[in-house]
Design a protein around this motif. Structure first.
Motif, mmCIF file in Angstrom:
data_model
loop_
_atom_site.group_PDB
_atom_site.id
_atom_site.type_symbol
_atom_site.label_atom_id
_atom_site.label_comp_id
_atom_site.label_asym_id
_atom_site.label_seq_id
_atom_site.Cartn_x
_atom_site.Cartn_y
_atom_site.Cartn_z
ATOM 1 N N SER A 115 0.864 -1.181 0.000
ATOM 2 C CA SER A 115 0.000 0.000 0.000
ATOM 3 C C SER A 115 0.896 1.224 0.000
ATOM 4 C CB SER A 115 -0.907 0.013 1.227
ATOM 5 O OG SER A 115 -1.535 1.267 1.348
ATOM 6 N N LYS A 116 0.761 2.032 -1.031
ATOM 7 C CA LYS A 116 1.608 3.217 -1.134
ATOM 8 C C LYS A 116 1.359 4.186 0.017
ATOM 9 C CE LYS A 116 1.950 2.852 -6.161
ATOM 10 N NZ LYS A 116 1.305 1.542 -6.223
ATOM 11 N N THR A 117 0.124 4.198 0.524
ATOM 12 C CA THR A 117 -0.163 5.091 1.655
ATOM 13 C C THR A 117 0.592 4.637 2.896
ATOM 14 O OG1 THR A 117 -2.163 3.792 2.061
ATOM 15 C CG2 THR A 117 -2.408 5.836 0.812
ATOM 16 N N ALA A 134 -4.427 25.641 -3.803
ATOM 17 C CA ALA A 134 -2.995 25.862 -3.590
ATOM 18 C C ALA A 134 -2.183 24.590 -3.787
ATOM 19 C CB ALA A 134 -2.760 26.415 -2.188
ATOM 20 N N ASP A 135 -2.814 23.421 -3.693
ATOM 21 C CA ASP A 135 -2.103 22.140 -3.813
ATOM 22 C C ASP A 135 -1.911 21.713 -5.266
ATOM 23 O OD1 ASP A 135 -1.969 21.696 -0.998
ATOM 24 O OD2 ASP A 135 -4.072 21.100 -1.030
ATOM 25 N N LEU A 136 -2.653 22.322 -6.186
ATOM 26 C CA LEU A 136 -2.634 21.878 -7.579
ATOM 27 C C LEU A 136 -1.304 22.188 -8.252
ATOM 28 C CD1 LEU A 136 -6.223 23.043 -8.580
ATOM 29 C CD2 LEU A 136 -5.479 20.723 -8.012
ATOM 30 N N PRO A 137 -0.883 21.346 -9.214
ATOM 31 C CA PRO A 137 -1.529 20.090 -9.617
ATOM 32 C C PRO A 137 -1.247 18.969 -8.622
ATOM 33 C CG PRO A 137 0.499 20.374 -10.838
ATOM 34 C CD PRO A 137 0.329 21.619 -10.007
ATOM 35 N N VAL A 138 -2.148 17.975 -8.592
ATOM 36 C CA VAL A 138 -1.970 16.819 -7.718
ATOM 37 C C VAL A 138 -2.050 15.549 -8.544
ATOM 38 C CG1 VAL A 138 -2.875 17.972 -5.666
ATOM 39 C CG2 VAL A 138 -4.430 16.703 -7.165
ATOM 40 N N LEU A 139 -1.612 14.469 -7.933
ATOM 41 C CA LEU A 139 -1.614 13.170 -8.590
ATOM 42 C C LEU A 139 -2.488 12.217 -7.800
ATOM 43 C CD1 LEU A 139 -0.266 11.683 -10.992
ATOM 44 C CD2 LEU A 139 1.503 10.927 -9.392
ATOM 45 N N VAL A 140 -3.461 11.627 -8.467
ATOM 46 C CA VAL A 140 -4.285 10.579 -7.867
ATOM 47 C C VAL A 140 -3.632 9.249 -8.204
ATOM 48 C CG1 VAL A 140 -6.551 9.480 -7.814
ATOM 49 C CG2 VAL A 140 -6.372 11.956 -8.128
ATOM 50 N N LYS A 141 -3.398 8.412 -7.192
ATOM 51 C CA LYS A 141 -2.706 7.142 -7.414
ATOM 52 C C LYS A 141 -3.432 6.011 -6.714
ATOM 53 C CE LYS A 141 1.808 6.994 -7.365
ATOM 54 N NZ LYS A 141 3.220 7.115 -6.939
ATOM 55 N N ALA A 142 -3.335 4.821 -7.318
ATOM 56 C CA ALA A 142 -3.866 3.621 -6.678
ATOM 57 C C ALA A 142 -2.944 3.218 -5.538
ATOM 58 C CB ALA A 142 -3.970 2.484 -7.694
ATOM 59 N N ALA A 143 -3.530 2.842 -4.396
ATOM 60 C CA ALA A 143 -2.717 2.433 -3.255
ATOM 61 C C ALA A 143 -2.056 1.095 -3.512
ATOM 62 C CB ALA A 143 -3.576 2.357 -1.991
ATOM 63 N N ALA A 144 -2.674 0.264 -4.325
ATOM 64 C CA ALA A 144 -2.105 -1.056 -4.654
ATOM 65 C C ALA A 144 -1.712 -1.068 -6.122
ATOM 66 C CB ALA A 144 -3.129 -2.155 -4.375
ATOM 67 N N GLY A 147 2.232 0.299 -12.653
ATOM 68 C CA GLY A 147 2.119 0.280 -14.106
ATOM 69 C C GLY A 147 1.278 1.409 -14.663
ATOM 70 N N GLY A 148 1.077 2.486 -13.876
ATOM 71 C CA GLY A 148 0.315 3.619 -14.368
ATOM 72 C C GLY A 148 -1.183 3.462 -14.252
ATOM 73 N N ARG A 149 -1.657 2.293 -13.835
ATOM 74 C CA ARG A 149 -3.100 2.079 -13.735
ATOM 75 C C ARG A 149 -3.625 2.726 -12.463
ATOM 76 N NH1 ARG A 149 -0.671 -2.439 -15.714
ATOM 77 N NH2 ARG A 149 -1.416 -3.224 -17.721
ATOM 78 N N GLY A 150 -4.798 3.334 -12.587
ATOM 79 C CA GLY A 150 -5.374 4.011 -11.446
ATOM 80 C C GLY A 150 -4.672 5.310 -11.101
ATOM 81 N N LEU A 164 -11.056 10.930 -9.326
ATOM 82 C CA LEU A 164 -11.024 9.952 -8.227
ATOM 83 C C LEU A 164 -11.896 8.746 -8.557
ATOM 84 C CD1 LEU A 164 -11.208 12.329 -5.128
ATOM 85 C CD2 LEU A 164 -9.349 10.733 -5.624
ATOM 86 N N THR A 165 -13.079 9.003 -9.091
ATOM 87 C CA THR A 165 -13.983 7.908 -9.470
ATOM 88 C C THR A 165 -13.355 7.035 -10.543
ATOM 89 O OG1 THR A 165 -15.932 9.234 -8.919
ATOM 90 C CG2 THR A 165 -16.254 7.367 -10.414
ATOM 91 N N ALA A 166 -12.772 7.664 -11.560
ATOM 92 C CA ALA A 166 -12.147 6.905 -12.649
ATOM 93 C C ALA A 166 -10.956 6.103 -12.144
ATOM 94 C CB ALA A 166 -11.704 7.858 -13.757
ATOM 95 N N ALA A 167 -10.145 6.701 -11.283
ATOM 96 C CA ALA A 167 -8.967 6.013 -10.759
ATOM 97 C C ALA A 167 -9.381 4.809 -9.903
ATOM 98 C CB ALA A 167 -8.113 6.979 -9.936
ATOM 99 N N ARG A 168 -10.431 4.982 -9.088
ATOM 100 C CA ARG A 168 -10.898 3.863 -8.260
ATOM 101 C C ARG A 168 -11.374 2.701 -9.127
ATOM 102 N NH1 ARG A 168 -13.653 8.169 -5.200
ATOM 103 N NH2 ARG A 168 -12.427 8.595 -3.292
ATOM 104 N N ALA A 169 -12.122 3.020 -10.166
ATOM 105 C CA ALA A 169 -12.638 1.980 -11.048
ATOM 106 C C ALA A 169 -11.506 1.243 -11.754
ATOM 107 C CB ALA A 169 -13.597 2.589 -12.068
ATOM 108 N N GLU A 170 -10.534 1.986 -12.240
ATOM 109 C CA GLU A 170 -9.417 1.374 -12.954
ATOM 110 C C GLU A 170 -8.557 0.539 -12.011
ATOM 111 O OE1 GLU A 170 -7.560 3.391 -16.498
ATOM 112 O OE2 GLU A 170 -5.941 3.600 -15.051
ATOM 113 N N ALA A 171 -8.318 1.035 -10.805
ATOM 114 C CA ALA A 171 -7.514 0.292 -9.830
ATOM 115 C C ALA A 171 -8.223 -0.986 -9.403
ATOM 116 C CB ALA A 171 -7.230 1.169 -8.614
ATOM 117 N N ALA A 172 -9.532 -0.901 -9.178
ATOM 118 C CA ALA A 172 -10.278 -2.096 -8.784
ATOM 119 C C ALA A 172 -10.247 -3.143 -9.884
ATOM 120 C CB ALA A 172 -11.719 -1.717 -8.451
#
Length: 616
Positions: A115-117, A134-144, A147-150, A164-172
């Motif tokens: 788990s990356k977290t 103020a945080d932008l840009p940010v990166l959404v990443k899969a915890a597990a 290979g760039g997925r999620g 976030l929704t797209a990343a969750r779906a792709e990671a799952a």
């Protein structure tokens, strides 16, 4: 001693592990989905076991079936490869609980770092809890997984929820785990990593650095070792941090600690508790076989106190079946032939005649060059890829060659934004102007009986039409007493497989291969066009056709027939090869047809939607 290894994976990495096992005298067992029944990894293993279930990648996530396959086939060890279950602590425990040898780190180490977290917490780094402008840009990443997925870059706060929704779906879908997190996106950074190898006796090796900055969709494309341009101080810091991460979790086996390097500072990204795709460049530089060392460590052998010395430089390029000029769309179809010149290492899970399907990552092969210096290694790899025979679906081969020769890369000034800046220029069509003529002459030579030979009286030239990089080319030639002839060019020799042409006193040889209407003239790919095009083969303006075979995973919220849409607005998402691909409105107008619903499987060219543009 390990006697038989089951590889819980497929494709290139399974074939690569089998190669070392054979050299070590170890028997091999493959597992395969229905889609992979005739895949190369299933054919080259000593034994193969079908995993019941679907024909998709989900099959390779069934750890219970894989453990059962190992026991049934008489394997006494399991190697996870990379991806799929390679960083799944539960799978590692199941292998060990079954009395089998696990060729990887302890489940506890996988759990701590998978788990990356949790990995960031272990290294004293906290992900962003709440994102502000103020945080932008940010990166959404899969915890597990990896290979760039999620993974998504978010530059506008309004886009965060959707990404976030797209990343969750792709990671799952890719990893069976939909957990994602958000971290700052380092602009202009280089992706640098350290290969580590640890035994059960307390020795941890740091096997140099790798630079993996050239990426598309956050997935590496070109990698090299050592990472160029690092100061001795920074390199030492990276090694120390990597060893510290390994010791913090009592690591055993091969692993990689990844960083972003910007402004001379190292930012910890993650630790991958497995073998990496790019491990061959480290093997070339240090003269080791990392899989063989994994096997020795799993058998309890101790590493030497220090790793062997590094020598020279190595560069690896990943050959993908994809179209970089059109959003990296994956390509499918028959791979007729794949080869590279001697002296280049080619790791692949395909051979001539294999089909490239829609279920898995589109990587065909990895080509690796090693030389005394970086400049020599880069030049050697670029030249080898240019001369490689890659006959089949469209690939990123030309992009790789141009990337390796780009001044920003040759001078080692690249970063992870390389393709953001240069993709358009690197994918500009530049077909060989003589390729269509060479194709026509080869066809004429092979089929002279069909098209007729020379005549006593002058006649009209023969005409052939080809599509090259989306443009139509018409070529003309004649049959004469002396053989085939064309204006402005001397035809030195022509047969079905090779044509030699001379212009301005310079001779050039063209190797020809034809598969149906597709003609490969060296690295140039052409499509033979009919003499009389079908006038009915047209689609209405604004038609959105499926760019690849895949499955509709979702339609944008609120989008229905009759909806007003903006140019570039996402309308629906296709999943192909475990990646999601957005289908967007080509123009501002009205959605007059929507032939897509979640779960629908489509082929290339399927009409998905029609957007009728507003009149000016």
């Amino acid at each position: 001693m390990i006697g038989t290894v089951l590889v819980a994976n497929r494709g290139e990495i399974a074939c690569r592990i089998f190669r070392t096992c054979r050299e070590s005298g170890i028997r091999t067992v493959a597992v395969h989905s229905d889609a992979d029944e005739n895949a190369l990894h299933a054919r080259v293993a000593d034994a193969a076991v079908r995993l019941p279930g679907t024909s998709s990648a989900d099959t390779y996530l069934r750890g219970d079936l894989i453990v059962k396959a190992a026991i049934t086939a008489g394997a006494d060890a399991v190697h996870p490869g990379y991806g799929f279950l390679s960083e799944n602590a539960g799978f590692a425990r199941a292998v060990l609980d079954a009395g089998l040898t696990w060729i990887g780190p302890p489940p506890e180490a996988i759990e701590a770092m998978a788990s990356k977290t949790r990995a960031k917490e272990l290294m004293g780094i906290a992900p962003l809890a709440e994102v502000t402008e103020a945080d932008l840009p940010v990166l959404v990443k899969a915890a597990a997984g990896g290979g760039g997925r999620g993974m998504r870059v978010v530059r506008r706060l309004a886009d965060l929820d959707a990404e976030l929704t797209a990343a969750r779906a792709e990671a799952a879908s890719a990893f069976g785990d939909g957990e994602v997190f958000v971290e700052p996106y380092v602009v202009g950074g280089r992706h640098v990593e350290v290969q580590i190898l640890a035994d059960t006796h307390g020795t941890v090796w740091a096997l140099g650095t790798r630079d993996c900055s050239l990426q598309r969709r956050h997935q590496k494309v070109i990698e090299e070792a050592p990472a160029p341009g690092l100061t001795e101080e920074l390199e030492r810091e990276l090694h120390d941090l990597a060893v510290r991460a390994a010791r913090a979790v009592d690591y055993v086996g091969a692993g990689t600690v990844e960083f972003l390097v910007a402004d001379g500072r190292a930012h910890f990204l993650e630790m991958n508790t497995r073998l990496q795709v790019e491990h061959p460049v480290t093997e070339a530089v240090f003269g080791v076989d990392l899989v063989a060392l994994q096997l020795r460590v799993a058998e309890g052998h101790a590493l030497d106190d220090d790793p062997p010395p590094a020598r020279g430089h190595a560069v690896e390029a990943r050959l993908y079946a994809e179209d970089p000029a059109h959003d990296w769309a994956p390509q499918t179809g028959r791979l007729h032939h794949l080869s590279v010149p001697d002296g280049i290492r080619l790791d692949t899970g395909y051979t001539g005649g294999d089909d490239i399907g829609v279920h898995y990552d589109p990587m065909l092969a990895k080509a690796v060059a090693h030389a005394p210096t970086r400049a020599e290694a880069v030049r050697r790899l670029a030249g080898a890829l240019e001369r490689a025979a890659v006959h089949g679906p469209l690939t990123n081969r030309d992009l790789l060659v141009r990337s390796l020769r780009h001044e920003e890369f040759t001078s080692a000034r690249m970063d992870t934004g390389f393709y953001d800046r240069h993709l358009a220029a690197l994918t500009e069509a530049a077909p060989d102007p003589l390729a269509p003529l060479a194709a026509a002459l080869a066809e004429a030579s092979a089929g002279s009986g069909r098209f007729g030979g020379w005549r006593n009286l002058p006649s009209q030239p023969q005409v052939r039409r080809y599509a090259v990089a989306g443009e139509e080319h018409e070529v003309r030639y004649r049959h004469t007493r002396a053989g085939l002839a064309a204006d402005g060019v001397r035809v030195v020799r022509a047969d079905a497989r090779q044509v030699v042409l001379e212009t301005d006193g310079v001779r050039r040889r063209f190797d020809i291969a034809r598969y149906g209407d597709t003609v490969h003239v060296g690295p140039t790919v052409l499509t033979a066009l009919p003499r009389f095009p079908d006038p009915t083969a047209q689609h209405a303006p604004g038609s959105l056709l499926a760019p690849m075979p895949g499955t509709v995973v979702r339609v944008a919220e609120g989008v229905t027939e009759g909806s007003a849409v903006e140019a570039g607005q996402p309308l629906l998402w296709l999943e192909a090869m475990k990646m999601e691909h957005r289908i967007t409105a080509p123009t501002t107008g009205t959605l007059t047809a929507l032939n897509a619903e979640p779960g629908r499987q489509v082929e290339v060219g399927t009409l998905l939607a029609v957007v009728e543009g507003h009149a000016e």
